[in-house]
Design an enzyme around this catalytic site. Structure first.
Site, PDB file in Angstrom:
ATOM      1  N   ARG A 235       1.079  -0.782  -0.272  1.00  0.00           N
ATOM      2  CA  ARG A 235      -0.254  -0.587   0.248  1.00  0.00           C
ATOM      3  C   ARG A 235       0.831   1.357   0.145  1.00  0.00           C
ATOM      4  O   ARG A 235       2.054   1.047   0.507  1.00  0.00           O
ATOM      5  CB  ARG A 235      -1.165   0.348   1.034  1.00  0.00           C
ATOM      6  CG  ARG A 235      -2.062  -0.774   1.349  1.00  0.00           C
ATOM      7  CD  ARG A 235      -3.365  -0.307  -0.074  1.00  0.00           C
ATOM      8  NE  ARG A 235      -4.179  -0.794   0.206  1.00  0.00           N
ATOM      9  CZ  ARG A 235      -4.644  -2.188  -0.840  1.00  0.00           C
ATOM     10  NH1 ARG A 235      -3.518  -3.148  -1.640  1.00  0.00           N
ATOM     11  NH2 ARG A 235      -6.021  -3.054  -0.687  1.00  0.00           N
ATOM     12  N   HIS A 283      -1.246   0.337  -9.893  1.00  0.00           N
ATOM     13  CA  HIS A 283      -1.910  -0.061  -9.149  1.00  0.00           C
ATOM     14  C   HIS A 283      -2.374  -1.226  -9.727  1.00  0.00           C
ATOM     15  O   HIS A 283      -4.112  -1.799  -9.637  1.00  0.00           O
ATOM     16  CB  HIS A 283      -3.163   0.452  -7.663  1.00  0.00           C
ATOM     17  CG  HIS A 283      -3.515   0.140  -6.647  1.00  0.00           C
ATOM     18  ND1 HIS A 283      -3.778   0.638  -5.686  1.00  0.00           N
ATOM     19  CD2 HIS A 283      -3.839  -1.930  -6.072  1.00  0.00           C
ATOM     20  CE1 HIS A 283      -3.737  -0.741  -4.362  1.00  0.00           C
ATOM     21  NE2 HIS A 283      -4.015  -1.246  -5.165  1.00  0.00           N
TER      22      HIS A 283
END
Ligand SMILES: NC(=O)c1ccc[n+]([C@@H]2O[C@H](COP(=O)([O-])OP(=O)(O)OC[C@H]3O[C@@H](n4cnc5c(N)ncnc54)[C@H](OP(=O)(O)O)[C@@H]3O)[C@@H](O)[C@H]2O)c1
Length: 320
Positions: A235, A283
């Protein structure tokens, strides 16, 4: 036949993929896909289940009677920060295809850095035939932070390629052929051996900003490339990007591969895009396969409705 509660689908994924995956899914159950305009004002009271990824902040006030919430991905930071999250089981997505995809991304990036791919790309562009000295995988220690489903699979596959691997997690893990470390007390020794650092941590209060200047300065500088590489597939909130940029510019870090960022999408004027020693992906390291997600949710609902325990439950106090 007993009444089956409808299921709410609120996934900020590619809409067409969700629509296609919904065909044939959740048989005998009404599906309320909030991406459909017809459901924009739909009364969501009395509904037991929701599958969510980056929902609007009013979801839980609109659907106050949920019995189980399913995350559309492996991470749950996007759910835990939603206002009004009810005190009901939260199930994350664990799936072979997602795990495999992440390992592909990790292995690919370790190999790109090992084989100095950027340098060869630049030489090829300039039509320069030049041999760079080439260490082998066994000369490099890859340190994986986060030894959960994803971290352990990545370590296994890196090992097959010959990389030496070490791992770090919150609680101590025993993994064949891998030296493991845990907690604050094990971190320094772990970092001191690590040439390529792979981040596969969830975003929690404890991991926010963990990849910072202090941590980068503790990584090994005695590997074959003389400076460490940072690879983050976990993350973006775990990395301090100002520190990362400074470390990449000063040589504290040799290079980085980043799939996740403090702010997503990454702004068009972010310096990361243009840095020669940085690989950027949007991502996508391990995007959820929507069909696999829906069969996992169906399987968990079947367990729940037959009184069996749910799997892959999130520990709300740990935050993952
Ligand atoms: N980029 C992408 O496309 C993508 C896709 C999927 C997932 N992800 C990210 O990858 C993360 C990991 O997924 P997963 O399925 O492997 O999760 P997981 O099975 O829950 O594993 C998490 C690992 O992190 C460790 N950990 C958590 N907090 C820690 C702390 N404070 N200190 C040290 N270790 C800590 C855990 O330690 P313990 O073993 O002791 O519990 C565990 O080993 C997800 O949370 C998500 O954010 C990214």
């Amino acid at each position: 036949m007993p009444h089956k509660s409808p299921i709410i689908i609120d996934l900020k994924f590619i809409p067409l993929e969700v629509m296609q995956a919904l065909k044939g899914a959740f048989s005998g159950r009404e599906v309320i896909n909030l991406a459909d305009v017809e459901h924009v004002r739909r009364d969501l009271r009395g509904i037991d289940y929701a599958v969510v990824w980056k929902s609007a902040p009013d979801l839980f006030s609109r659907a106050p009677d949920l019995k189980v919430v399913f995350s559309g991905g492996a991470g749950v930071d996007h759910v835990l920060t939603l206002p009004g999250l009810p005190d009901v089981p939260l199930v994350r997505f664990v799936d072979r295809s997602l795990t495999t995809r992440m390992s592909e991304w990790v292995v690919m990036n370790c190999l790109l850095h090992l084989r100095q791919h950027r340098a060869y790309e630049a030489r090829a562009k300039a039509h320069v035939w030049e041999d760079l000295s080439q260490p082998e995988a066994a000369d490099v220690t890859v340190g994986v932070m986060g030894l959960g489903v994803l971290g352990q699979d990545a370590i296994k596959k890196l090992g097959v390629l010959g990389f030496r691997t070490v791992g770090w997690s919150r609680s101590k893990k025993a993994i064949d052929g891998v030296e493991t470390f845990s907690g604050g007390e094990g971190l320094e020794a772990f970092l001191g051996q690590t040439d390529f650092l792979v981040g596969l941590l969830p975003l929690t209060d404890e991991t926010r900003g963990i990849f910072n200047a202090g941590l980068f300065s503790k990584l090994s500088r005695s590997g074959p490339f003389g400076a460490p590489v940072f690879i983050n597939g976990g993350r973006g909130g775990s990395q301090v990007e100002a520190d990362l940029l400074a470390a990449l510019a000063s040589g504290v870090l040799r290079a980085a591969s980043l799939d996740v960022f403090e702010q997503e999408p990454l702004s068009r004027d972010s310096p990361f895009w243009d840095m020669e020693n940085v690989y950027v992906t949007p991502h996508v390291a391990a995007s959820s396969d929507v069909r696999a997600l829906f069969s996992h949710v169906e399987h968990q609902i079947a367990r729940f409705e037959s009184g069996q325990p749910l799997e892959y439950l999130v520990d709300r106090s740990a935050g993952y």
